[in-house]
Structure formats: C-alpha cells, structure tokens
Design a protein around this motif. Structure first.
Motif, PDB file in Angstrom:
ATOM      1  N   LEU A  28       0.754  -1.571   0.119  1.00 43.90           N
ATOM      2  CA  LEU A  28      -0.275  -0.298  -0.101  1.00 43.90           C
ATOM      3  C   LEU A  28       1.166   1.212  -0.120  1.00 43.90           C
ATOM      4  N   PRO A  29       0.639   2.500  -0.806  1.00 42.01           N
ATOM      5  CA  PRO A  29       1.193   3.419  -1.006  1.00 42.01           C
ATOM      6  C   PRO A  29       1.084   4.432   0.117  1.00 42.01           C
ATOM      7  N   ASN A  30       1.616   5.521   0.404  1.00 44.58           N
ATOM      8  CA  ASN A  30       1.210   7.146   0.609  1.00 44.58           C
ATOM      9  C   ASN A  30       0.493   6.897   1.551  1.00 44.58           C
ATOM     10  N   VAL A  31       1.737   5.522   3.301  1.00 42.76           N
ATOM     11  CA  VAL A  31       0.604   5.638   4.403  1.00 42.76           C
ATOM     12  C   VAL A  31       0.984   7.165   5.700  1.00 42.76           C
ATOM     13  N   VAL A  32      -0.147   7.066   5.989  1.00 45.78           N
ATOM     14  CA  VAL A  32      -0.234   8.472   6.872  1.00 45.78           C
ATOM     15  C   VAL A  32      -0.535   7.820   7.652  1.00 45.78           C
ATOM     16  N   LEU A  33       0.900   7.493   9.014  1.00 45.04           N
ATOM     17  CA  LEU A  33       0.080   6.684  10.780  1.00 45.04           C
ATOM     18  C   LEU A  33      -0.339   8.091  11.649  1.00 45.04           C
ATOM     19  N   ASP A  34      -1.189   7.655  12.144  1.00 40.91           N
ATOM     20  CA  ASP A  34      -1.285   8.952  12.719  1.00 40.91           C
ATOM     21  C   ASP A  34      -1.629   8.489  14.316  1.00 40.91           C
ATOM     22  N   PRO A  35      -0.717   8.289  15.083  1.00 40.55           N
ATOM     23  CA  PRO A  35      -0.777   7.273  16.750  1.00 40.55           C
ATOM     24  C   PRO A  35      -1.910   7.709  17.488  1.00 40.55           C
ATOM     25  N   VAL A  36      -2.735   7.388  17.505  1.00 39.55           N
ATOM     26  CA  VAL A  36      -4.261   8.323  18.280  1.00 39.55           C
ATOM     27  C   VAL A  36      -3.661   7.277  19.361  1.00 39.55           C
ATOM     28  N   MET A  37      -3.398   7.873  20.642  1.00 40.54           N
ATOM     29  CA  MET A  37      -3.232   7.435  22.053  1.00 40.54           C
ATOM     30  C   MET A  37      -4.384   8.191  22.818  1.00 40.54           C
ATOM     31  N   VAL A  38      -4.494   9.526  23.019  1.00 40.71           N
ATOM     32  CA  VAL A  38      -5.601  10.129  24.196  1.00 40.71           C
ATOM     33  C   VAL A  38      -6.348  10.855  23.190  1.00 40.71           C
ATOM     34  N   ALA A  39      -7.454  11.140  23.443  1.00 41.10           N
ATOM     35  CA  ALA A  39      -9.024  11.768  22.882  1.00 41.10           C
ATOM     36  C   ALA A  39      -8.710  13.405  23.251  1.00 41.10           C
ATOM     37  N   THR A  40      -8.655  13.952  22.536  1.00 44.15           N
ATOM     38  CA  THR A  40      -9.509  15.829  23.074  1.00 44.15           C
ATOM     39  C   THR A  40      -9.461  15.905  24.445  1.00 44.15           C
TER      40      THR A  40
END
Length: 294
Positions: A116-128
């Motif tokens: 899979l190309p162009n992978v953007v990883l947002d390491p979501v750990m804590v909500a707002t």
C-alpha cells in the motif's frame, strides 16, 4: 490496446476507464462525528477524493468525552482491508486509532502484503477530552511494525511525549524530539505543536536524509471547537499524497485546509464540549484520475 494497468496494484475496472482518487482510512469510529473515521471521510470528500474505511474500533463518544470502546476483531479488520484493496484499490492510506497490538499487527501485515502506498500514520493515543484510546503494549508495535512503513508519522506533543518518555515543553524541544522520532525508524515526522502555549501554532516536518526541517506557522484561533483536528490533518495529508503532491507540499496544503476548517467552524455550537471543525467549508469537485495504458 493492452488493458492491463501500468500499476499492478490498481485493479482494472469493468470499463477500463478513469477512476476516482481513492483514500482508505483505517481508524476508529466516532459516534459524535467529529473525529476518527467520520472526520476522515468528510475530509476526503471535501478534498475531492473517494473515501473508504476499515474500522478498528467503535467508540461511544460525543463532544464531552468517550463513554466506551468496542474493539473490532483482528480477522474482521483484515477482511475489511482486503475487500477494499482487492476490488477498488488504494492511492493512499490514513491510519488512526489502533487500540490493541493485534490490530496494529494486522494493519502492518496488510500494508506489506498489498504494498500500500502513501501511508500516513497518526498515532492516536489520547482523545481531545483526555480519554486514553490505546493499550500501553500497543505503542511498541506501532514503533517497530508501522513506523518504517509510513511515509509520515503525525504525533501531537502529548503523543510524542508518550513515544519518547519525556515532556516536550517548547519549540526547541520539538526539534530534538522530531529527530529522536526519526531515530526510532520513522521516514518522516510531522510533530504538531498545538499544545504549546502562545498565540502562534507551530508544526514541524522532519525527514530522513538530512532534509531541512519545515516549520508551518499559523495564528491560534480562539475557539472551543478542536475535536478531530489531528484526524483531519492526517487524512488531509493522505488525500493530497493520493492526488500526487510531494510530502512537503501535501503537508503544507493539509495544514492550510485544517486552519481554514478551524476558522470556518470557530463559532458554531455543536454539543456542550469540544466541537468539530467545519470540514465542508470549501468542498472541491471530486477528482478523477485517468489511467495510463501500455
């Protein structure tokens, strides 16, 4: 004419004609609609892309907080990804909430199997709201299995602090933290500085190979509506990568889109807590990509 696509990862459609620019979100569902899968789909649509989803978890949440989280079984997540990729195809991937190690491992395996190309990883750990969204033992899997596969990783300062085991207190510390995240195996890091005090917001893009860091600055908007900002930014980066922009340009364009969405939704009341951005403030006509044929 040979009807085989030049890119073997792109399946030929029934008419072998033009197709939409396709972006897959692998993330959790936000029942309040401000973050997660829902924010990603709104962003893809606003930027003229065709959005698809593989849901990792279902959350019961609103603008005031997260009430409960129900994880999707890893096998079901694998089936979602495979079903989308094997039929429709993918031009970019946004990865959000991966709450458990098995879920992160399934995603890493799918990226490798399907190239899979162009992978953007947002390491979501804590909500707002401050609610923790990830099991502690998942962090190691994120770093070891997914950092090397991502074109860019997009932590905020709290998430970067969790990854590095220290507090990041100012812009100078951001520079060092970004380099330390690269040392963990990331190809590029967009470190989001919105949690620092002051009237100006600073995000920092650092890349492997000695490239000059890119600082993105914007005035802080006086608003209570910041729910889903990180999800929206990472999905906007993925959309712009899918369209064909280089990483620095994709990050700059996504940054501008998010700032405009914050401005447009600054005074709108949605719920009694932290409300969402205005994702649809300036929708674009859906983009269609023409295949090149051999």
């Amino acid at each position: 004419m040979n009807s085989k696509p030049l890119d073997p990862r792109v399946p030929a459609g029934p008419a072998d004609g033009p197709r939409y620019v396709r972006v897959l979100s692998i993330a959790g569902s936000d029942s309040g609609g401000g973050a997660g899968i829902q924010a990603d789909l709104k962003t893809f649509a606003a930027l003229g892309c065709f959005g698809m989803t593989a849901i990792t978890a279902i959350t019961a949440q609103n603008t005031q907080g997260v009430r409960s989280i129900h994880g999707i079984p890893p096998a079901m997540l694998r089936d979602q990804i495979d079903a989308v990729v094997e039929d429709i195809g993918v031009d970019a991937v946004k990865i959000g909430m991966l709450h458990a190690p098995g879920i992160a491992e399934v995603v890493a395996d799918a990226i490798r199997r399907h190239a899979l190309p162009n992978v953007v990883l947002d390491p979501v750990m804590v909500a707002t709201s401050g609610d923790r969204l990830i099991a502690p033992d998942t962090v190691a899997v994120l770093v070891d299995a997914l950092f090397p596969l991502a074109a860019v990783v997009t932590p905020n300062l709290d998430e970067a602090g969790m990854l590095l085991g220290r507090r990041i207190a100012d812009e100078a510390a951001m520079e060092t933290a970004a380099q330390d995240l690269l040392a963990l195996g990331a190809n590029a890091v967009l470190l989001k500085g919105g949690h620092l005090p002051g009237d100006a917001l600073v995000d920092l893009l650092a890349r492997q190979g000695g490239a000059q860091p890119l600082h993105l600055r914007a005035a802080r908007v006086d608003t209570r509506n910041g729910h889903g900002t990180g999800c929206t930014l990472s999905s906007a980066i993925a959309a712009h990568l899918a369209i064909g922009l280089a990483l620095p340009d994709a990050v700059a364009a996504a940054h501008a889109y998010v700032q405009a969405a914050i401005q447009a939704g600054a005074r709108v009341r949605t719920g009694r807590g932290s409300g969402p951005l205005d994702h649809g403030h300036a929708p674009m006509v859906q983009r269609i990509a023409e295949h090149a044929w051999a």
